[in-house]
Design a protein around this motif. Structure first.
Motif, PDB file in Angstrom:
ATOM      1  N   LYS A  54      -7.012  -4.848  -3.723  1.00 50.70           N
ATOM      2  CA  LYS A  54      -6.994  -3.484  -4.308  1.00 50.70           C
ATOM      3  C   LYS A  54      -5.942  -3.193  -4.888  1.00 50.70           C
ATOM      4  O   LYS A  54      -4.751  -3.515  -4.171  1.00 50.70           O
ATOM      5  CB  LYS A  54      -7.434  -2.519  -3.347  1.00 50.70           C
ATOM      6  CG  LYS A  54      -9.207  -2.356  -3.242  1.00 50.70           C
ATOM      7  CD  LYS A  54      -9.569  -1.388  -2.323  1.00 50.70           C
ATOM      8  CE  LYS A  54     -10.968  -1.570  -1.318  1.00 50.70           C
ATOM      9  NZ  LYS A  54     -11.303  -1.045  -0.389  1.00 50.70           N
ATOM     10  N   GLY A  55      -5.462  -2.340  -5.902  1.00 50.96           N
ATOM     11  CA  GLY A  55      -4.362  -1.662  -6.193  1.00 50.96           C
ATOM     12  C   GLY A  55      -3.312  -1.210  -5.319  1.00 50.96           C
ATOM     13  O   GLY A  55      -3.951  -0.175  -4.627  1.00 50.96           O
ATOM     14  N   THR A  56      -2.239  -1.529  -5.060  1.00 51.47           N
ATOM     15  CA  THR A  56      -1.343  -1.244  -4.000  1.00 51.47           C
ATOM     16  C   THR A  56      -1.073   0.234  -3.874  1.00 51.47           C
ATOM     17  O   THR A  56      -1.175   0.982  -2.964  1.00 51.47           O
ATOM     18  CB  THR A  56       0.050  -1.977  -4.005  1.00 51.47           C
ATOM     19  OG1 THR A  56      -0.163  -3.367  -3.952  1.00 51.47           O
ATOM     20  CG2 THR A  56       0.766  -1.579  -2.757  1.00 51.47           C
ATOM     21  N   GLN A  57      -0.755   0.855  -5.103  1.00 53.62           N
ATOM     22  CA  GLN A  57      -0.502   2.277  -5.080  1.00 53.62           C
ATOM     23  C   GLN A  57      -1.684   3.143  -4.661  1.00 53.62           C
ATOM     24  O   GLN A  57      -1.543   3.974  -4.035  1.00 53.62           O
ATOM     25  CB  GLN A  57      -0.039   2.493  -6.632  1.00 53.62           C
ATOM     26  CG  GLN A  57       1.164   1.578  -7.098  1.00 53.62           C
ATOM     27  CD  GLN A  57       2.169   2.391  -7.908  1.00 53.62           C
ATOM     28  OE1 GLN A  57       1.832   3.308  -8.420  1.00 53.62           O
ATOM     29  NE2 GLN A  57       3.424   1.846  -7.735  1.00 53.62           N
ATOM     30  N   ASP A  58      -2.986   2.910  -5.247  1.00 54.94           N
ATOM     31  CA  ASP A  58      -4.085   3.449  -4.862  1.00 54.94           C
ATOM     32  C   ASP A  58      -4.261   3.284  -3.525  1.00 54.94           C
ATOM     33  O   ASP A  58      -4.479   4.280  -2.673  1.00 54.94           O
ATOM     34  CB  ASP A  58      -5.366   2.909  -5.516  1.00 54.94           C
ATOM     35  CG  ASP A  58      -5.480   3.580  -6.884  1.00 54.94           C
ATOM     36  OD1 ASP A  58      -4.701   4.391  -7.469  1.00 54.94           O
ATOM     37  OD2 ASP A  58      -6.201   3.106  -7.674  1.00 54.94           O
ATOM     38  N   ALA A  59      -4.296   1.985  -2.820  1.00 54.81           N
ATOM     39  CA  ALA A  59      -4.404   2.018  -1.563  1.00 54.81           C
ATOM     40  C   ALA A  59      -3.688   2.502  -0.580  1.00 54.81           C
ATOM     41  O   ALA A  59      -3.917   3.092   0.576  1.00 54.81           O
ATOM     42  CB  ALA A  59      -4.619   0.471  -1.206  1.00 54.81           C
ATOM     43  N   MET A  60      -2.428   2.658  -0.805  1.00 55.66           N
ATOM     44  CA  MET A  60      -1.242   3.279  -0.140  1.00 55.66           C
ATOM     45  C   MET A  60      -0.955   4.870  -0.120  1.00 55.66           C
ATOM     46  O   MET A  60      -0.228   5.329   0.535  1.00 55.66           O
ATOM     47  CB  MET A  60       0.047   2.562  -0.135  1.00 55.66           C
ATOM     48  CG  MET A  60      -0.045   1.052   0.308  1.00 55.66           C
ATOM     49  SD  MET A  60       1.431   0.207   0.471  1.00 55.66           S
ATOM     50  CE  MET A  60       2.623   1.203   1.706  1.00 55.66           C
ATOM     51  N   GLN A  61      -1.826   5.373  -1.368  1.00 61.63           N
ATOM     52  CA  GLN A  61      -1.411   6.634  -1.463  1.00 61.63           C
ATOM     53  C   GLN A  61      -1.667   7.802  -0.449  1.00 61.63           C
ATOM     54  O   GLN A  61      -0.944   8.383  -0.126  1.00 61.63           O
ATOM     55  CB  GLN A  61      -2.424   7.196  -2.763  1.00 61.63           C
ATOM     56  CG  GLN A  61      -1.802   8.294  -3.445  1.00 61.63           C
ATOM     57  CD  GLN A  61      -0.446   8.069  -3.826  1.00 61.63           C
ATOM     58  OE1 GLN A  61      -0.201   7.040  -4.541  1.00 61.63           O
ATOM     59  NE2 GLN A  61       0.806   8.912  -3.600  1.00 61.63           N
ATOM     60  N   ASN A  62      -2.827   7.467   0.246  1.00 67.26           N
ATOM     61  CA  ASN A  62      -3.113   8.442   1.673  1.00 67.26           C
ATOM     62  C   ASN A  62      -1.869   8.312   2.643  1.00 67.26           C
ATOM     63  O   ASN A  62      -1.410   9.226   3.255  1.00 67.26           O
ATOM     64  CB  ASN A  62      -4.311   7.854   2.385  1.00 67.26           C
ATOM     65  CG  ASN A  62      -5.684   8.528   1.661  1.00 67.26           C
ATOM     66  OD1 ASN A  62      -5.479   9.583   0.826  1.00 67.26           O
ATOM     67  ND2 ASN A  62      -6.856   7.965   1.667  1.00 67.26           N
ATOM     68  N   MET A  63      -1.528   6.926   2.713  1.00 68.27           N
ATOM     69  CA  MET A  63      -0.408   6.622   3.914  1.00 68.27           C
ATOM     70  C   MET A  63       0.817   7.280   3.367  1.00 68.27           C
ATOM     71  O   MET A  63       1.337   8.209   4.160  1.00 68.27           O
ATOM     72  CB  MET A  63      -0.181   5.163   3.690  1.00 68.27           C
ATOM     73  CG  MET A  63       0.476   4.776   4.974  1.00 68.27           C
ATOM     74  SD  MET A  63       0.443   3.181   4.914  1.00 68.27           S
ATOM     75  CE  MET A  63       0.791   2.797   6.830  1.00 68.27           C
TER      76      MET A  63
END
Lengths: 353, 353
Positions: A54-63
């Motif tokens: 999965k795209g890193t930026q999307d996956a990490m956005q919540n964090m």
């Protein structure tokens, strides 16, 4: 009082999890990050995450959002810790921002989450020609291209027809001085090989390896998938030399399973560079007088039964500052460090009250 | 109030760390353990720990004492969780002790740390003759002998002169249904091979493997050490058959590096059996309605960026209940689960106050 606060150094997955974890447990957190952005190495350099692609930026956005919006977390971007005096409960740390401004902050405990840097393949392994041939790149260079949605030969901008990964560049190598396995490069190369085949279905992709270290679920999530669904060729062998031949690269080596020499023309060669302690990790060892273990990373006490406690009271470590770690390791350690640091602070201030 | 408490199920490294972590953070913890002893699989079955080869009981003593002596931890031995109703903040769980006594306890959140069980090599792989030949044993059987300070052939009590480990028994095997790599068996076999050579310096020890997955520091701490200091022979290959020949075992297979068939007589063959979800883990999936991921372990949400949160609010997982984990993984996850469970409870009771 300021000594009640937790200082978290580094805002990669480990530091973010430590900061969020401690703040959620009711502590004020000072989060110091050397760059202008949260997310650390994965966010800055990786287009997608292992193993789910999965795209890193999307996956990490919540964090990232969870930390940015947390009222108990005070983030200092573009800032380094340059000195510390005092001890647990009363560390007085000097922060220096990239514009040269300095200030001193008092904190009670510290989580060091300053991570790793990628091995520089130019330093010793001139053998692979990283600094000589445009079409020899690293895993990180490949991710940068993938962030732009493409994979091309840097020499001419054309899509490659034959691509090879070379594993263990700057890992498992006594001559270079890096004796450890960097743990994640087999997974990342396999992930990238799948992505390359998705973008360029007609390309041939080879991975030259010593052992494919696809532990746990990576075995079928990445390794089997790369072979069965995407026809990636895994070759157990040693690459000894890369030469320029016309506008291609001639890769010489040995296929140790077939027991025969290999000479193949490649359009693009990707070096799976390993992990080393980052500059920030080495600096923090000095600033806080933290012992380094045999391999040069920050030492912990009580491993394997305690992964985050350093020998210096009040100072904890999380993530790849303590050795090669995958993202799961880093976030687990971030949470564990938060728990230990917060209960350390609670004990300290209760006993002095 | 009882709903403020945290229930931790399973007292292996993950559960112990979760219990201690949450108690140190000020929560009352109910720790339920199915056996009569703390420490889980490593403490019950392993003489020494990977990678440092220290005695398990000594190494784990502090961890056990810290939980036993903690005033906020209420330990229930020989007890299983057999039912649960209600939801986060008010789980009413039915505990059944091994003498048949039942009680209902109210807890606010849960950490499931019920771990793994070793693959049973008799189930499918009759090929290796585990139930047929006395001198074919598992890693765990070998540890039991090592606990008594010896390594002998079960058939005659004599020390073996030729010993072979077979890796990936019940791992990386689609036919058996276990597609994952169990992550720790390469390390454990290498550790045991060193211990066997220390006890029996004249014995020849072979490890037959597909890939030696010695990630991180295990590379030189165990793999290089076994080869260089203890002359353990690593053979990349496939073992296809074990036959009885006189009082020895004839091991047939292929050395894939040399590209030739292998037929060697062995005195003792040790099967490196992998990890499966334990009975307790499967039971907890049912009791708490926890979804299992593709491989049958407990599913988490948000991996790789969150290793401990299950899809059921208020229920967290730590250690090998969520997949193959080493001890470092398990204690890191235990700490992370403690942090998340305690802040979950804090939020819950603050918002309802």
């Amino acid at each position: 009082m300021a000594g009640h606060r937790l200082l978290v150094i580094g805002a990669g997955p480990a530091g973010l999890e430590a900061a969020r974890g401690a703040a959620d447990l009711g502590r004020e957190v000072l989060l110091v990050e050397a760059t202008g952005e949260l997310g650390g190495t994965p966010y800055a350099h990786y287009a997608t995450l292992t193993p789910h692609l999965k795209g890193t930026q999307d996956a990490m956005q919540n964090m990232l959002d969870g930390v940015k919006s947390h009222p108990a977390v005070d983030i200092r971007y573009n800032t380094r810790v340059v000195a510390s005096e005092g001890e647990a409960g009363n560390f007085r740390v000097t922060l220096e921002s990239s514009d040269g401004g300095r200030c001193v902050e008092t904190v009670g405990a510290v989580v060091v989450a300053t991570g790793f840097q990628h091995f520089d393949p130019g330093r010793e392994t001139q053998l692979y020609g990283y600094y000589e041939f445009d079409d020899v790149i690293t895993l990180v260079d490949a991710e940068h291209m993938m962030k732009e949605g493409k994979i091309v030969r840097p020499s001419n901008g054309e899509p490659p027809k034959q691509v090879a990964f070379i594993q263990c560049v700057g890992s498992r190598d006594r001559q270079i001085g890096n004796r450890w396995c960097s743990k994640v490069c087999c997974g990342i190369a396999s992930k990238q090989s799948i992505e390359i085949k998705r973008m360029l279905p007609d390309a041939k992709v080879f991975i030259f390896y010593i052992d494919m270290r696809m532990y746990g679920f990576w075995e079928d999530q990445l390794y089997w998938k790369a072979q069965e669904e995407h026809k990636v060729n895994y070759v157990r062998g040693i690459v000894t030399e890369i030469l320029k031949k016309g506008d291609k690269l001639l890769m010489k080596g040995e296929d140790t399973t077939m027991g025969r020499p290999v000479e193949v023309l490649m359009d693009l060669i990707i070096l799976s560079v390993g992990m080393e302690p980052s500059k920030g990790t080495l600096e923090m060892a000095q600033v806080f007088n933290l012992p380094r273990e045999d391999h040069g990373f920050l030492a912990t006490v009580g491993e394997p039964l305690d992964t985050v406690t350093t020998p210096v009271p009040g100072i904890f470590v999380a993530g790849a500052a303590a050795g090669p770690k995958d993202i799961e390791d880093s976030v687990s350690m971030g949470g564990a460090a938060a728990a230990k640091a917060v209960s350390f602070l609670n004990r300290l201030w209760k006993s002095s009250a």
